[in-house]
Design a protein around this motif. Sequence first.
Motif, short mmCIF file in Angstrom:
data_model
loop_
_atom_site.label_atom_id
_atom_site.label_comp_id
_atom_site.label_asym_id
_atom_site.label_seq_id
_atom_site.Cartn_x
_atom_site.Cartn_y
_atom_site.Cartn_z
N VAL A 263 0.86 -1.18 0.00
CA VAL A 263 0.00 0.00 0.00
C VAL A 263 0.90 1.22 0.00
N LEU A 264 0.77 2.07 -1.02
CA LEU A 264 1.73 3.13 -1.25
C LEU A 264 1.08 4.51 -1.16
N PRO A 265 1.29 5.21 -0.05
CA PRO A 265 0.93 6.63 0.02
C PRO A 265 2.00 7.45 -0.70
N PRO A 266 1.84 8.77 -0.78
CA PRO A 266 2.84 9.58 -1.50
C PRO A 266 4.24 9.52 -0.91
N SER A 267 4.39 9.06 0.31
CA SER A 267 5.72 8.99 0.92
C SER A 267 6.48 7.72 0.57
N ARG A 268 5.87 6.83 -0.22
CA ARG A 268 6.50 5.56 -0.57
C ARG A 268 6.35 5.30 -2.07
N ALA A 269 7.34 4.63 -2.63
CA ALA A 269 7.29 4.16 -4.02
C ALA A 269 7.66 2.68 -4.01
N LEU A 270 7.35 1.99 -5.07
CA LEU A 270 7.70 0.57 -5.16
C LEU A 270 8.45 0.31 -6.45
N PHE A 271 9.63 -0.29 -6.33
CA PHE A 271 10.40 -0.73 -7.49
C PHE A 271 9.97 -2.15 -7.84
N ILE A 272 9.58 -2.36 -9.11
CA ILE A 272 9.16 -3.68 -9.59
C ILE A 272 10.13 -4.10 -10.69
N PRO A 273 10.90 -5.16 -10.49
CA PRO A 273 11.82 -5.59 -11.54
C PRO A 273 11.09 -5.98 -12.82
N ALA A 274 11.76 -5.83 -13.93
CA ALA A 274 11.18 -6.21 -15.22
C ALA A 274 10.76 -7.68 -15.18
N GLY A 275 9.62 -7.95 -15.78
CA GLY A 275 9.16 -9.33 -15.92
C GLY A 275 8.39 -9.88 -14.74
N VAL A 276 8.25 -9.12 -13.64
CA VAL A 276 7.52 -9.61 -12.47
C VAL A 276 6.02 -9.37 -12.66
N PRO A 277 5.19 -10.43 -12.66
CA PRO A 277 3.74 -10.23 -12.80
C PRO A 277 3.18 -9.48 -11.60
N HIS A 278 2.33 -8.48 -11.85
CA HIS A 278 1.79 -7.70 -10.75
C HIS A 278 0.45 -7.07 -11.16
N THR A 279 -0.30 -6.66 -10.15
CA THR A 279 -1.52 -5.89 -10.36
C THR A 279 -1.31 -4.50 -9.77
N THR A 280 -2.08 -3.53 -10.26
CA THR A 280 -2.03 -2.17 -9.73
C THR A 280 -3.46 -1.69 -9.56
N ALA A 281 -3.73 -0.99 -8.46
CA ALA A 281 -5.10 -0.52 -8.21
C ALA A 281 -5.07 0.77 -7.43
N GLY A 282 -6.16 1.52 -7.54
CA GLY A 282 -6.33 2.72 -6.74
C GLY A 282 -7.07 2.39 -5.45
N ALA A 283 -6.40 2.58 -4.32
CA ALA A 283 -7.09 2.41 -3.03
C ALA A 283 -7.92 3.65 -2.71
N SER A 284 -7.65 4.71 -3.45
CA SER A 284 -8.43 5.95 -3.38
C SER A 284 -8.29 6.61 -4.75
N VAL A 285 -8.89 7.76 -4.93
CA VAL A 285 -8.57 8.55 -6.12
C VAL A 285 -7.08 8.87 -6.05
N ALA A 286 -6.35 8.60 -7.10
CA ALA A 286 -4.90 8.74 -7.04
C ALA A 286 -4.34 9.25 -8.36
N ASP A 287 -3.30 10.04 -8.25
CA ASP A 287 -2.52 10.51 -9.40
C ASP A 287 -1.22 9.72 -9.40
N MET A 288 -1.22 8.63 -10.16
CA MET A 288 -0.07 7.71 -10.13
C MET A 288 0.90 8.03 -11.25
N HIS A 289 2.17 8.03 -10.91
CA HIS A 289 3.23 8.18 -11.89
C HIS A 289 4.05 6.90 -11.91
N SER A 290 4.40 6.45 -13.09
CA SER A 290 5.26 5.28 -13.25
C SER A 290 6.50 5.67 -14.02
#
Length: 253
Positions: free
Chosen positions: A59-86
């Motif tokens: 769970v990522l608030p604005p104070s945290r980011a997550l590094f995901i290595p290439a090729g790792v299967p994952h899902t992404t979702a909004g736990a709230s209205v969010a402005d997500m940058h990748s």
Amino acid sequence: MSLSGHAVEWVSPTSGVALVGRFSLTRGMRYVTHTHPLHQLVWARSGVVTVGVADTTWVLPPSRALFIPAGVPHTTAGASVADMHSLYLRRERCPALWTVPTVLAAVPMLAALIGHLSGPLPEEARGRAEAVLFDVLEPAPVASAELTWPRDDRAVRVADALAADPTDPHDAAGWARLVGTSERTLSRLFVAETGVGFGRWRTRLRVRAALELLAAGTPVAVVGRRVGYGTTSAFIAAFRREVGITPARCFGS
């Protein structure tokens, strides 16, 4: 279209190491399991984003980011209205990074660099900014409400019930009786299948629920009561142990 097949607003050129994508998420909006040929850094400028890999959710608030290595299967979702940058990082052009999903501290410099790299830049300026970007990528001293769901039916029943009502006061012994097992067995299941004991798992669940409420602007005292804490100070202390900062600072960036 994005690298995972869903619509995305690209806000950077295709040159350099890092490509920046911007996603506007509504609460509950979810991208199903997908992979990227590039490394990905997920960060929400506002709101809360969740990323799932197998049975684990971050769970990522604005104070945290997550590094995901290439090729790792994952899902992404909004736990709230969010402005997500990748940030999508070309593997062949960036230094060696982590081989497993890793929570990073989204320090103000990282936020500024993401914004800077989103615009048109001369090649030399982009190279300098990307070099600084890799300098500021550091694992967070405390993770971000990392939560792994159990698999055993008895533990799953407990987990699902707590997710539905984080304020439930039953302790491990009480839950064990309700699901027809012993406290020792239930505790062993949570440690073996989630990596933490029952009490720590419930705290992380409550913090996850709290982050969603905080993102919606709910006052800290109200959030604490809604997720099961008798006093605001007890909630703040538990939140800080799990996230590393207070609820107020969590969305300060």
